[in-house]
Scaffold this motif. Sequence first.
Motif, PDB file in Angstrom:
ATOM      1  N   HIS A  47     -10.734  -2.231 -10.224  1.00  0.00           N
ATOM      2  CA  HIS A  47      -9.639  -1.550 -10.913  1.00  0.00           C
ATOM      3  C   HIS A  47      -8.282  -2.203 -10.658  1.00  0.00           C
ATOM      4  O   HIS A  47      -8.065  -2.802  -9.610  1.00  0.00           O
ATOM      5  CB  HIS A  47      -9.582  -0.085 -10.487  1.00  0.00           C
ATOM      6  CG  HIS A  47      -9.382   0.105  -9.002  1.00  0.00           C
ATOM      7  ND1 HIS A  47      -8.159   0.371  -8.456  1.00  0.00           N
ATOM      8  CD2 HIS A  47     -10.240   0.032  -7.956  1.00  0.00           C
ATOM      9  CE1 HIS A  47      -8.282   0.495  -7.146  1.00  0.00           C
ATOM     10  NE2 HIS A  47      -9.537   0.279  -6.806  1.00  0.00           N
TER      11      HIS A  47
ATOM     12  N   ASP B 156      -6.372  -3.714  -2.949  1.00  0.00           N
ATOM     13  CA  ASP B 156      -7.340  -2.680  -3.305  1.00  0.00           C
ATOM     14  C   ASP B 156      -7.577  -2.753  -4.807  1.00  0.00           C
ATOM     15  O   ASP B 156      -6.636  -2.609  -5.582  1.00  0.00           O
ATOM     16  CB  ASP B 156      -6.772  -1.314  -2.889  1.00  0.00           C
ATOM     17  CG  ASP B 156      -7.621  -0.141  -3.375  1.00  0.00           C
ATOM     18  OD1 ASP B 156      -8.733  -0.356  -3.884  1.00  0.00           O
ATOM     19  OD2 ASP B 156      -7.141   1.003  -3.233  1.00  0.00           O
ATOM     20  N   GLY B 157      -8.815  -2.985  -5.205  1.00  0.00           N
ATOM     21  CA  GLY B 157      -9.142  -3.081  -6.621  1.00  0.00           C
ATOM     22  C   GLY B 157      -8.843  -4.452  -7.185  1.00  0.00           C
ATOM     23  O   GLY B 157      -9.735  -5.159  -7.666  1.00  0.00           O
TER      24      GLY B 157
ATOM     25  N   GLU C 225      -9.053   4.025 -11.648  1.00  0.00           N
ATOM     26  CA  GLU C 225     -10.077   4.374 -10.667  1.00  0.00           C
ATOM     27  C   GLU C 225      -9.543   5.458  -9.749  1.00  0.00           C
ATOM     28  O   GLU C 225     -10.233   6.403  -9.402  1.00  0.00           O
ATOM     29  CB  GLU C 225     -10.472   3.129  -9.857  1.00  0.00           C
ATOM     30  CG  GLU C 225     -11.687   3.313  -8.939  1.00  0.00           C
ATOM     31  CD  GLU C 225     -11.322   3.666  -7.512  1.00  0.00           C
ATOM     32  OE1 GLU C 225     -12.227   3.915  -6.710  1.00  0.00           O
ATOM     33  OE2 GLU C 225     -10.116   3.727  -7.183  1.00  0.00           O
ATOM     34  N   GLU C 226      -8.271   5.316  -9.369  1.00  0.00           N
ATOM     35  CA  GLU C 226      -7.702   6.174  -8.334  1.00  0.00           C
ATOM     36  C   GLU C 226      -7.442   7.605  -8.811  1.00  0.00           C
ATOM     37  O   GLU C 226      -7.413   8.521  -7.995  1.00  0.00           O
ATOM     38  CB  GLU C 226      -6.385   5.561  -7.821  1.00  0.00           C
ATOM     39  CG  GLU C 226      -6.514   4.119  -7.295  1.00  0.00           C
ATOM     40  CD  GLU C 226      -7.163   4.055  -5.915  1.00  0.00           C
ATOM     41  OE1 GLU C 226      -7.578   5.097  -5.399  1.00  0.00           O
ATOM     42  OE2 GLU C 226      -7.245   2.945  -5.362  1.00  0.00           O
TER      43      GLU C 226
ATOM     44  N   HIS D 274     -14.665  -6.039  -3.235  1.00  0.00           N
ATOM     45  CA  HIS D 274     -13.598  -5.107  -2.874  1.00  0.00           C
ATOM     46  C   HIS D 274     -13.216  -5.346  -1.420  1.00  0.00           C
ATOM     47  O   HIS D 274     -14.074  -5.699  -0.617  1.00  0.00           O
ATOM     48  CB  HIS D 274     -14.084  -3.659  -3.067  1.00  0.00           C
ATOM     49  CG  HIS D 274     -12.970  -2.677  -3.282  1.00  0.00           C
ATOM     50  ND1 HIS D 274     -12.151  -2.253  -2.271  1.00  0.00           N
ATOM     51  CD2 HIS D 274     -12.542  -2.043  -4.402  1.00  0.00           C
ATOM     52  CE1 HIS D 274     -11.262  -1.395  -2.765  1.00  0.00           C
ATOM     53  NE2 HIS D 274     -11.468  -1.259  -4.055  1.00  0.00           N
TER      54      HIS D 274
ATOM     55  N   GLN E  16     -11.253  -1.902   3.229  1.00  0.00           N
ATOM     56  CA  GLN E  16     -10.402  -0.719   3.450  1.00  0.00           C
ATOM     57  C   GLN E  16     -10.730  -0.026   4.757  1.00  0.00           C
ATOM     58  O   GLN E  16     -10.570   1.192   4.883  1.00  0.00           O
ATOM     59  CB  GLN E  16     -10.521   0.293   2.293  1.00  0.00           C
ATOM     60  CG  GLN E  16     -10.153  -0.289   0.943  1.00  0.00           C
ATOM     61  CD  GLN E  16     -10.156   0.750  -0.155  1.00  0.00           C
ATOM     62  OE1 GLN E  16     -11.193   1.058  -0.706  1.00  0.00           O
ATOM     63  NE2 GLN E  16      -8.997   1.291  -0.495  1.00  0.00           N
TER      64      GLN E  16
ATOM     65  N   HIS F 174     -15.726   4.164  -5.309  1.00  0.00           N
ATOM     66  CA  HIS F 174     -15.407   2.951  -6.073  1.00  0.00           C
ATOM     67  C   HIS F 174     -15.959   3.096  -7.488  1.00  0.00           C
ATOM     68  O   HIS F 174     -16.727   4.011  -7.773  1.00  0.00           O
ATOM     69  CB  HIS F 174     -16.026   1.718  -5.401  1.00  0.00           C
ATOM     70  CG  HIS F 174     -15.449   1.423  -4.056  1.00  0.00           C
ATOM     71  ND1 HIS F 174     -14.161   0.975  -3.885  1.00  0.00           N
ATOM     72  CD2 HIS F 174     -15.971   1.538  -2.815  1.00  0.00           C
ATOM     73  CE1 HIS F 174     -13.913   0.819  -2.603  1.00  0.00           C
ATOM     74  NE2 HIS F 174     -14.995   1.153  -1.919  1.00  0.00           N
TER      75      HIS F 174
HETATM   76 ZN   LIG Z   1     -10.275   0.452  -4.838  1.00  0.00          ZN
END
Ligand SMILES: [Zn+2]
Length: 597
Positions: free
Chosen positions: A264, A275-276, A309-310, A374, A377, A541
Motif C-alpha cells: 500500500h 511501511d507499505g 490499507e490503513e 514489507h 515493523q 496487511h
Molecule cells: Zn503496511
Amino acid sequence: MLTLAELNTCSADTFVNLLDGIYEHSPWVAQRTAAARPFATLSALKVALQQTVLRAEADAQLALIRAHPELAGKQAMAGTLTAASTEEQASAGLDGQRNRNGGNNHSDGEAELETLRQLNAAYRARFGFPFVLAVKGHDGQGMPRSAIIATLQRRLRAQEADERAESLRQIGRIAELRLNQRCGHVPTLGAQALAACEALAQWSDTPEGLTCTYLSPSHQRCAAQILQWMRAAGMTAHIDAIGNVVGRYRSDRPDARVLLMGSHYDTVVDAGRYDGRAGITVPLAVVEMLHRTGERLPFHLDLIAFADEEGVRYRHTLLGSRALAGTFDPAWLASLDADGIPLRAALVDAGLHPDAVPTLARSAGELLGFVEVHIEQGPVLLERGLPVGVVTAIAGSCRYQLQLTGVAGHAGTVPMALRRDAAAAAAEIVLLVERRCRATAGVVGTVGQLDVPRGSINVVPGSCRLSLDIRAGDDAVRDAALADILAGIADICARRGIAHTLEPVLRTAATPCAPWLMAQLGAATARAGLEVVSLPSGAGHDGLALAALTDIAMLFVRCGNGGISHHPLETASADDLDVAAGILADFLRHFTPAPAA
Ligand SMILES: [Zn+2]
C-alpha cells in the motif's frame, strides 16, 4: 578491489588481513569467522561476521565498542583516526570540514559540533563507552549533523543493556558499509527502492512529517508518481476505479497467468516512510532491472500499489485489496470521513469511478498467487541479526473489554483483608496475561487500556476497566492461551470477590501463508546464502484481503531503530532492501506454480 572468491579461498591469516579494519581494531572478529567459509554471497559474509560479534563474550563486545573513536572527538580533529573512520566522519561533516544539509554558516556548524561534544561526554559518563553510530546512515550517503544529534539525544535516554545491543548493531552496519566499499559493492536495487520511498515522502497532508491519507492531494500525487515509474520500468499501467496503481510486466506467453505483487501507498498519521511503500518500490526496482536487461517472465507480473490499507480516512481498512478480492461492499461508498465527505464523493473528486469498483474483482483462475514485501515493523529480525524473514501467517486477534466490579471504600478505614479492590485484581490479570503469553512462542498479549473510573487517591477502587488483545499466527495456539487467561481471570475474580463482565470486541482468524509460496521464498533466501527464518506477522496487511482470492506469501525486511514503525523513526537500510530485491528477483526466475490441488 577485494572479491568474495579471494576471501573464500585464501588462508585464514590472509582472510584476517584482508578484513583488517572492517571491525575497528578487532581482528578477532575475522579470526573467529574464518572457519565458517566459504560464503555464498557478500550478504552471507556480513551476517556471519556480525553473528560472531553477537555470540562473543560480553567483555569482547565491550572492548569492540570501546575501540570506536568519538564522533567529532579529539582524534577526528587531530586527524589521528583510522582511514575508514576519517572518511565516515567526513561524510557526515564531523571532521570540522563541511556540513551536509546543515547551516552553511560556519558558526552554526561550530555550535553543532560543540553540542555533539557535550552530548558525547554525557553519553560516555552515563554508559562508560563511546557513542557508536554508523554515521553514513541507512542509505550509506551520510547523515546530516542534526540527525546525528537527535539520535544521540534519544539514545542517551536508553537503558544500558539496550544501548550495548544497539552499539553492536551500529558496529555491524559500519562493517557492512566498509565491506561494501572494499569489495566495490553497491546495493543498486535497494538504494533505488529507498530513494523512491524518500521521493514519495515529500508529499504529505501535513507540512511536517508524513501523513498520506486515502485520496488526499498528496495521496493522488503519489499515485501519479508511481504510475510514471511503472511505465518507465516497462510496465503497462493505470490507476483503477478505487485508486490502486496497477502495473503489468507482460509475459510473451499468450496463455500466461498472473502473479500479483505489491503493497500500500497510504500511510497512518505521522508515519514512517517505508511501511507499505517498500513493498511497491522493491518489486518496482526488480521489474525495472528485468526490463533494462530484456528479461521476460513466463507469467504476467502485476505490481499493485494499493490505495488504502490503513483505513485512516474511512473506518474500513484494506479498501484497495478488498476491491481486487471482490469483497468490497458497495454500502461502504456512503461512509463518511471526519469532514462528512462520503467515500463516493471523495472518489469522484479524485477523478475515480465508484460505480466501477465491483468490476475490479479478479478471478481466482487467472491468478498464481500474491507476494508482498514489507518491513517487519518489529524487532525480531533486528535482534537476530538477519536482513529478511519469511512470514508464516498474518496473526488473528481476539479482543475483549473487561469490566471488574469490587467495593469502593475509605483508603484509611477498610482493613486490607476486608477489601474488594478492583484495581488490585486488574493488576493480577495484567501479570497473568504477560506470564501466559510469554510461556508460548508466537503468542502476544497486551492490556493496552487500564482505567479506574472516577478513581481517587484516598478511595479503594470499586471498579476497573481494562482491555485485552491476544494474537498469534495459529488460531489453536491463540485460543489455548485465551482459554487459560479467561479461566485465570475467573479464578482471580472469585478469590478476590470481584464481579466481572467480559465483552468480546473483535475476533479474526489467522491468515496462513501458502506453504508452497513460503518454500519458494525460503529457497531463494537460502540461495542468497542466508539462514531462512520464519516469523508470524502481528500486524495486518493487504494479504488479509487477498487471501480470500488467492494464495499469499510475505517477505519481511529488517527495520532499524529497535523495529519501531508507524512513526517517523521507522527505517530500513538500502542494503537490506537490496537483499530483499535480490531474493525477489531470484524467486521470480525460479517461480513454479502451485501443484494442482
Ligand atoms: Zn503496511
